[in-house]
Design an enzyme around this catalytic site. Structure first.
Site, PDB file in Angstrom:
ATOM      1  N   SER A 196       0.954  -1.088  -0.053  1.00  0.00           N
ATOM      2  CA  SER A 196      -0.253   0.048  -0.073  1.00  0.00           C
ATOM      3  C   SER A 196       0.874   1.319   0.078  1.00  0.00           C
ATOM      4  CB  SER A 196      -0.740   0.166   1.335  1.00  0.00           C
ATOM      5  OG  SER A 196      -0.094   0.130   2.192  1.00  0.00           O
ATOM      6  N   THR A 197       0.402   2.407  -0.328  1.00  0.00           N
ATOM      7  CA  THR A 197       1.015   3.416  -0.357  1.00  0.00           C
ATOM      8  C   THR A 197       0.088   4.616   0.439  1.00  0.00           C
ATOM      9  OG1 THR A 197       1.785   3.286  -2.526  1.00  0.00           O
ATOM     10  CG2 THR A 197       2.029   5.530  -1.754  1.00  0.00           C
ATOM     11  N   GLY A 198       0.783   5.044   1.477  1.00  0.00           N
ATOM     12  CA  GLY A 198       0.084   5.898   2.518  1.00  0.00           C
ATOM     13  C   GLY A 198       0.347   7.363   2.360  1.00  0.00           C
ATOM     14  N   THR A 199       0.005   8.257   3.227  1.00  0.00           N
ATOM     15  CA  THR A 199       0.123   9.594   3.311  1.00  0.00           C
ATOM     16  C   THR A 199       1.789   9.823   3.649  1.00  0.00           C
ATOM     17  OG1 THR A 199      -1.692   9.825   4.486  1.00  0.00           O
ATOM     18  CG2 THR A 199      -0.375  11.976   4.307  1.00  0.00           C
ATOM     19  N   PHE A 200       2.442   9.130   4.330  1.00  0.00           N
ATOM     20  CA  PHE A 200       3.698   9.174   4.822  1.00  0.00           C
ATOM     21  C   PHE A 200       4.824   8.110   4.115  1.00  0.00           C
ATOM     22  CE2 PHE A 200       1.173  10.803   8.160  1.00  0.00           C
ATOM     23  CZ  PHE A 200       1.300  12.124   8.115  1.00  0.00           C
ATOM     24  N   SER A 201       4.182   7.176   3.613  1.00  0.00           N
ATOM     25  CA  SER A 201       4.881   5.998   3.496  1.00  0.00           C
ATOM     26  C   SER A 201       4.616   5.058   2.439  1.00  0.00           C
ATOM     27  CB  SER A 201       5.388   5.210   4.763  1.00  0.00           C
ATOM     28  OG  SER A 201       4.151   4.851   5.152  1.00  0.00           O
ATOM     29  N   ASP A 215      -3.147  10.383  12.456  1.00  0.00           N
ATOM     30  CA  ASP A 215      -3.491  10.065  11.121  1.00  0.00           C
ATOM     31  C   ASP A 215      -4.715   8.655  11.427  1.00  0.00           C
ATOM     32  OD1 ASP A 215      -4.488   9.916   8.507  1.00  0.00           O
ATOM     33  OD2 ASP A 215      -2.432   9.201   7.751  1.00  0.00           O
TER      34      ASP A 215
END
Ligand SMILES: *[C@@H]1O[C@H](CO)[C@@H](O)[C@H](O)[C@H]1NC(C)=O
Ligand SMILES: *[C@@H]1O[C@H](CO)[C@@H](O)[C@H](O)[C@H]1NC(C)=O
Ligand SMILES: *[C@@H]1O[C@H](CO)[C@@H](O)[C@H](O)[C@H]1NC(C)=O
Ligand SMILES: *[C@@H]1O[C@H](CO)[C@@H](O)[C@H](O)[C@H]1NC(C)=O
Ligand SMILES: *[C@@H]1O[C@H](CO)[C@@H](O)[C@H](O)[C@H]1NC(C)=O
Ligand SMILES: *[C@@H]1O[C@H](CO)[C@@H](O)[C@H](O)[C@H]1NC(C)=O
Ligand SMILES: *[C@@H]1O[C@H](CO)[C@@H](O)[C@H](O)[C@H]1NC(C)=O
Ligand SMILES: *[C@@H]1O[C@H](CO)[C@@H](O)[C@H](O)[C@H]1NC(C)=O
Ligand SMILES: *[C@@H]1O[C@H](CO)[C@@H](O)[C@H](O)[C@H]1NC(C)=O
Length: 895
Positions: free
Chosen positions: A615-620, A735
């Site tokens: 997955s790709t999140g806000t920070f990483s 978050d």
């Protein structure tokens, strides 16, 4: 839901009225048997005097039980025995777990005046024997699982005042004899499956005061008779299939305060006699086929607070007389065919909070004194034919939260004064007009605004870099204008899709494909970036420096994600660099028994392959790494520590090690970290259950497995416990969202992204960067003012997660309508006349009464958590210290 005050008075009077009753035999043996059967808490401490037991009242000579109040005792068992208490006048068994059929033997309680069986699990049909209780004045069977028709035997209850049978699955029609109950004052049968017509004579022989039949399948007309005796106070018929007119006779009811007839098929005009209903405070008739003009007679209802005529066929102009309604707070007429000017007189309504004229044919201009209504928060004028310029005085609407003017014929330029509306936060929409001239740089002062749409106009000039002041922006649309020049470097712009800027021939820079060329070449861009870094550094330097490094990691990551990808592609290292593993600068595993099993080189290699990406999140970005030892890790890759700040990394490492020691079963803590080049990898144990967001919203998973209510409930409690612990150790999560709640193989939830919270500690001031507000839809409303993530803010986000669990809906979804997120949608349900059934996931709430009850209890908690006032939300920390009574209170209310 609320009943008028007279109603409770009536009950009190009823309760304390004394009447001599002939006791047929001593009640001791019955009471001892009941005690045995039900195990009532607090019963039997003194066996010889059952009259002193909780909820028991005896006659004055102390031998026969006259009143049994077992409300809220969580009882189950065979309550049939109570029918032996022959002197009973008052039997309240509400809010228990009694199931099975209602005991027909209750029909033998010949003295009974009050019978309340509501909020139990009684099933099958209503026993006709209840009709034998001739003395009955009040019968409440609401919120059970009763099915079938209303038995005709109940017509013998000639003395009945209150008949409540709402919230069941009753079907058939409302029997004609209900109209003959000559003492009937309160009749509710809402939320059933009743069909057919409302009896024509209902109300003609009794002084009906409250009639609530919403959410059934009733058809035919609203019977005139209900207004005949003029005593009606509350009328709720929302969500049926009623046809015909609103009867002229409504004017008979001076004391009628609430008329809710929305979502039916009513036709015709609103009768002028509505003006005689002097107590009217609430008139809601949206989603019908009503027509004609809006009658000026409404102006005589001086207490009118809400007038909702949306989505009907009203034509003509708004009568200027409505300006006399000094108590009017919401005037909603969207979706009609009204035309003419926006009436200046309406602006005299000093309490007006919402003016919704959208989706009509208004063809005048916007009055200059539009802002004389000092309390106006919602000005919704979109989809009309409004001409002329936006008056400069718009800047005086200082309370506005939402300004919708899209799809009109507005000309002239955007008045810079819009920048004065400091509270504007939900949306500013000027799209699809004929506006020209520049974008005023004053818009940059709208630092709470979330959505800005100026698309499809003829706006020209640059996008002023002052717009970077709009720190809360999430959605922008500048497309199809005549804008030129370079797009300012501003995260909300670069994160937007190209389509937000397309259709402007002269515009260049990210996210558009067209680079700016000439002096705006790569070197120029690099310069801009450096300047921004410096600004960021200065901003942070002026605060506290402890967490600088990671703040910059995040900011750089956001600004450079795309750039970095391009660079890597260019260097040919995009996907496969397994040949030469990069040099590891630092790394550690905090958990002793995992040390042997984790191979740093293998971990790093994993993160270089896109196929391992989870997955790709806000920070990483998160990768799945299978170790040679067989251990599976989830590896979170934070990007791009700037070389200039890499010397701060020791502080970051210390912080991570501290976090690794935080131990709670509902927290996802790091088990280790690796730093190589300018990249940080955080290592976690891999959880096979995916995220809560996937569980709830991923349709491909759902097909196989729809999480049931007990699973969801235990997830809700686990998350609360994890958060309570965090707050207990003074960590504010940055978050909270369903995407950051991970599930293990047994669906136990673990709150993730805790590192970010720790590394960007808001108490140190570093979290007040708007990029760190959390995920869209979870951001507490006060964040717009404070720019600080707080513990009550966390509670708000948790409330959103609860709502997701209850509704299986996304926190933000276009289906809710423009500017409405899940929270607003749920909070707005009562105003829309919607029932909890229309909010909760019906696939769960209709499975069992127990589930429904628990869901309603959790809904209450979720509503508290998402209160717009932070101080009104419950506290996580306190709850944790009291050994998590949030969970026990949910459980307590539920089962
Ligand atoms: C209690 O009073 C009622 C009438 O008020 C009477 O019929 C009954 O016998 C009395 N019971 C006892 C035990 O005195
Ligand atoms: C039980 O109730 C009786 C009658 O009210 C009373 O005389 C007796 O003292 C009570 N016993 C106890 C243990 O409270
Ligand atoms: C019945 O008991 C409930 C709960 O103990 C209490 O709240 C309620 O006031 C009682 N009702 C009457 C009429 O005494
Ligand atoms: C409840 O008890 C009554 C006798 O008091 C008995 O006739 C009836 O069958 C019982 N009902 C159930 C469901 O056990
Ligand atoms: C009601 O009482 C009558 C007479 O005491 C009795 O014959 C009948 O069985 C009772 N009905 C029920 C349903 O218990
Ligand atoms: C059931 O209805 C009665 C009569 O209207 C009312 O007094 C009572 O409060 C209701 N019970 C509940 C639990 O709302
Ligand atoms: C009413 O409900 C009963 C029980 O659920 C069912 O058997 C019957 O068919 C229903 N009648 C109608 C008209 O829907
Ligand atoms: C309007 O409301 C006020 C306050 O509730 C009340 O005192 C007044 O009687 C109402 N006016 C009318 C005409 O019903
Ligand atoms: C507004 O529309 C109405 C109805 O179509 C029309 O009669 C009127 O002339 C229009 N007014 C203006 C100013 O265009």
């Amino acid at each position: 839901m609320a009943f008028s005050p007279w109603f409770s008075l009536f009950l009190l009077g009823f309760l304390y009225r004394t009447q001599l009753v002939v006791a047929q035999k001593d009640d001791r043996s019955t009471m001892l048997a009941l005690k045995e059967e039900l195990s009532v808490p607090g019963w039997g401490s003194n066996e010889s005097d059952y009259c002193t037991w909780a909820g028991v009242h005896c006659s004055s000579n102390g031998s026969s039980v006259e009143m049994l109040n077992l409300s809220h005792f969580e009882l189950r068992g065979n309550i049939s025995l109570a029918s032996e208490l022959k002197a009973l006048k008052w039997l309240d068994l509400s809010y228990n777990n009694f199931n099975g059929p209602i005991p027909p033997a209750f029909g033998n309680l010949s003295q009974l005046e009050f019978l309340d069986l509501s909020w139990n699990k009684f099933g099958s049909s209503i026993p006709p024997e209840l009709g034998n209780i001739r003395s009955l004045r009040s019968l409440n069977l609401s919120n059970n699982f009763l099915v079938g028709r209303i038995p005709d035997d109940l017509q013998n209850l000639k003395g009945i005042h209150d008949l409540q049978i709402s919230g069941n699955k009753l079907n058939g029609s409302i029997p004609k004899w209900v109209a003959n109950l000559s003492n009937l004052k309160v009749f509710t049968a809402y939320e059933n499956e009743l069909s057919g017509k409302i009896p024509e004579n209902l109300g003609s022989s009794s002084e009906l005061q409250l009639l609530n039949l919403h959410s059934n399948y009733l058809e035919g007309p609203i019977p005139k008779a209900i207004f005949a005796l003029g005593k009606l106070e509350v009328l709720v018929l929302t969500m049926n299939k009623l046809t015909g007119n609103v009867p002229e006779l409504v004017g008979n009811c001076k004391g009628l305060s609430s008329i809710r007839i929305g979502n039916n098929r009513l036709i015709g005009n609103i009768p002028k006699a509505i003006g005689n209903v002097s107590s009217l405070t609430y008139f809601e008739a949206d989603y019908n086929n009503l027509s004609g003009e809006i009658v000026p007679e409404f102006s005589r209802c001086s207490n009118l607070t809400l007038l909702n005529l949306a989505f009907n066929g009203f034509t003509g102009m708004i009568p200027p007389e409505l300006g006399e309604l000094m108590n009017l707070q919401e005037f909603i007429v969207s979706g009609n065919s009204l035309f003419g000017d926006i009436p200046k007189s309406l602006l005299r309504c000093k309490n007006l909070n919402k003016l919704d004229l959208s989706n009509n044919r208004f063809n005048g201009t916007i009055p200059q004194d539009i802002c004389n209504t000092a309390r106006l928060q919602f000005l919704l004028l979109s989809q009309n034919s409004i001409r002329g310029e936006i008056p400069h005085e718009i800047g005086n609407c200082v309370k506005l939260l939402e300004l919708q003017m899209g799809s009109n014929y507005l000309t002239g330029s955007i008045p810079p004064e819009i920048g004065w509306i400091k509270n504007l936060q939900i949306a500013l929409n000027l799209s699809f007009n004929h506006l020209h001239g520049p974008l005023p740089s004053e818009l940059g002062k709208l630092d709470k605004l979330v959505s800005l749409d100026v698309s499809n106009n003829q706006l020209s000039g640059n996008i002023p870099s002052a717009l970077k002041g709009m720190m809360s922006l999430i959605e922008v649309n500048f497309s199809n204008n005549l804008l030129t020049g370079q797009l300012p470097t501003f995260a909300p712009f670069q994160k937007s899709p190209q389509s937000s800027f397309s259709g402007n021939k002269g515009l260049c820079g990210e996210p558009l494909n067209s680079s700016c060329g000439g002096s705006f070449g790569p070197s120029g861009e690099g310069y801009h970036h450096k300047v921004s870094y410096k600004i960021v550094l200065v901003v942070i330097g002026s605060g506290l420096t402890v967490f600088v490094s990671v703040t910059i990691v995040v900011v750089l990551f956001m600004m450079r994600e795309k750039q970095e990808k391009a660079a890597k592609l260019a260097a040919g290292i995009a996907d496969d660099v397994t040949a030469n593993p990069p040099l590891i600068i630092a790394g550690n595993v905090f958990v002793e028994n995992l040390r042997q099993a984790i191979d740093f080189d293998a971990t790093v290699k994993t993160t270089l392959k896109d196929s391992n990406k989870l997955s790709t999140g806000t920070f990483s970005t998160v990768y799945k790494a299978v170790m040679p030892s067989g251990l599976i890790l989830s590896v979170k890759r934070l990007k791009s520590i700037d070389k200039a700040v890499i010397h701060h990394q020791n502080k970051m490492i210390r912080e991570l090690e501290r976090l690794g020691k935080l131990c709670h079963e509902n927290l996802m803590r790091p088990v280790g970290f690796i730093i190589y080049e300018d990249i940080v990898l955080l290592l976690h144990e891999y959880l096979p259950g995916g995220t809560l967001a996937q569980l709830l919203h991923d349709s491909s998973l759902k097909a196989e497995y729809e999480p049931d209510w007990p699973t969801r409930f235990s997830i809700a409690i686990g998350v609360a416990q994890g958060l309570s612990f965090l707050h207990h150790v003074a960590i504010i999560h940055l978050d909270i969202s369903s995407g950051n709640i991970l599930l293990d193989a047994n669906s136990k939830p673990l709150v993730g992204e805790v590192e970010i919270s720790r590394l960007l500690d808001p108490s140190k001031g570093t979290a007040s960067i708007s990029a760190v507000a959390g995920s869209f839809g979870y951001i507490p409303p006060e964040y717009a003012y404070t720019m600080q993530v707080t513990a009550p803010g966390n509670v708000y986000s948790y409330g959103v997660v609860l709502l997701e669990i209850l509704t299986t809906r996304l926190p933000v979804d276009e289906a809710f309508g423009e500017g409405i997120d899940l929270v607003k949608w749920v909070h707005g349900a009562p105003a829309r006349g919607e029932t909890p059934e229309q909010i909760l996931d019906a696939r769960l709430s209709t499975v069992s009464f127990a589930w429904r009850k628990e869901m309603l209890a959790v809904l209450k908690v979720a509503l508290l958590c998402t209160d717009s006032t932070p101080a009104k939300r419950p506290k996580m920390k306190k709850k944790y210290q009291l050994n998590s009574p949030l969970s026990s209170s949910i459980k307590g209310r539920g089962s």
